[in-house]
Design a protein around this motif. Structure first.
Motif, short mmCIF file in Angstrom:
data_model
loop_
_atom_site.label_atom_id
_atom_site.label_comp_id
_atom_site.label_asym_id
_atom_site.label_seq_id
_atom_site.Cartn_x
_atom_site.Cartn_y
_atom_site.Cartn_z
N THR A 80 1.19 8.02 -3.96
CA THR A 80 0.47 8.62 -5.08
C THR A 80 -0.71 9.45 -4.59
OG1 THR A 80 1.11 6.73 -6.43
CG2 THR A 80 -0.67 8.11 -7.25
N LEU A 121 0.81 -1.22 0.00
CA LEU A 121 0.00 0.00 0.00
C LEU A 121 0.84 1.27 0.00
CD1 LEU A 121 -2.74 -1.00 2.60
CD2 LEU A 121 -2.90 -1.08 0.11
N LEU A 170 0.81 3.27 -3.31
CA LEU A 170 -0.50 3.89 -3.49
C LEU A 170 -0.69 5.08 -2.56
CD1 LEU A 170 -3.31 3.82 -4.76
CD2 LEU A 170 -4.00 2.19 -2.98
N GLN A 171 -0.21 4.94 -1.32
CA GLN A 171 -0.33 6.05 -0.38
C GLN A 171 0.49 7.25 -0.84
OE1 GLN A 171 -2.37 6.16 2.19
NE2 GLN A 171 -3.12 4.12 1.71
#
Length: 287
Positions: free
Chosen positions: A194, A188, A191-192
């Protein structure tokens, strides 16, 4: 991109340490020779000044013997080795490229904070003085507060010890929990990052769009407050005058209530603990 300077190898550090140790030994030998020359020069003749020079000669000989012992040489070598390690480890950090942004940050913070500190210095001094007076006035409570804090710490100590023992016994389970969390959160992270970049971009856009209306609103509020300043001053004057007029009435009411309470207390005391003489009635008439 600036290149990272290479650190000296262990052989270079040891070579520098041995060289420094050799130089230290030569300096000690030179100091011993100078001491011997001074002793020979000041050698007493015919017993003049024998006691002082004898003590000086014995002290110098003992110092020379102590410094020439293997233990002293080993201590000198360790001292020089430690200083050499500190120098070779700390010197590259001062010229490392990573230190340049830190230095720029500190400079910017200093340039930005100095005017602010100069502006708030009088308020900070007055606040510090008032805080000191408050602490001085509360000094009688300090021993009781310290005792309560010590009691609370003593009460918490068994709980902390029990928690530490439980965690120490549960080390494998804690390791499994940490591994599971790492395995779950590692995918994750990109994604975090981004999402954080998108949120930062959106927040910057919102800030740019909202700052001009906020500036207009602040200017309008400041103009309104400036126009309404006479009304605010008049309202404050009316409020203060009202409080000044109510002060005598409040004092009179408080005094009357105090007298009534004292009279009631006397009547209750007389009813609960009657006097030994019969027929005596205790009565207090408020003035």
């Amino acid at each position: 991109m600036a290149t990272i300077p290479t650190l000296p190898s262990r052989d270079d550090v040891l070579r520098m340490a041995r060289s420094t140790t050799d130089i230290t030994g030569q300096l000690l030998d030179t100091a011993g020779n100078i001491t011997r020359i001074a002793i020979n020069t000041l050698d007493p003749r015919d017993g003049s000044g024998a006691e002082v020079l004898r003590v000086l000669r014995r002290t110098t000989a003992e110092l020379a013997e102590a410094s020439a012992s293997p233990q002293a040489q080993e201590a000198f070598y360790r001292m020089v080795d430690t200083l050499t390690r500190l120098g070779t480890s700390g010197a590259p950090l001062a010229v490392h490229p990573v230190s340049e942004p830190a230095q720029a940050l500190l400079t910017a913070l200093g340039d930005s904070l100095l005017p602010v500190l100069d502006a708030v210095e009088p308020a900070v001094e007055e606040f510090a003085a008032a805080l000191g007076e408050l602490i001085e006035a509360m000094s009688p409570l300090m021993p009781a507060t310290a005792g309560a804090a010590a009691g609370a710490l003593l009460a918490l100590t068994p709980l902390l010890q029990a928690a530490a023992e439980v965690l120490r016994d549960s080390a494998p389970e804690l390791r499994r929990i940490a591994d599971a969390l790492t395995a779950a959160l590692a995918p994750l992270m990109p994604l975090q990052v981004t999402l954080a970049e998108r949120a930062a971009a959106a927040g910057a856009g919102v800030a740019r769009a909202s700052l001009p209306p906020l500036a207009d609103l602040t200017e309008a509020a400041a103009a309104t407050a400036k126009a309404a300043r006479p009304l605010l001053v008049a309202g404050e004057e009316i409020l203060v005058s009202g409080l000044e007029q109510l002060q005598p009435v409040a004092l009179a009411v408080a005094s009357r209530a105090g007298r009534v309470a004292r009279a009631a207390a006397v009547r209750v005391s007389a009813a609960v603990s009657p006097t030994a003489e019969p027929g005596v009635v205790v009565a207090v008439t408020p003035v």
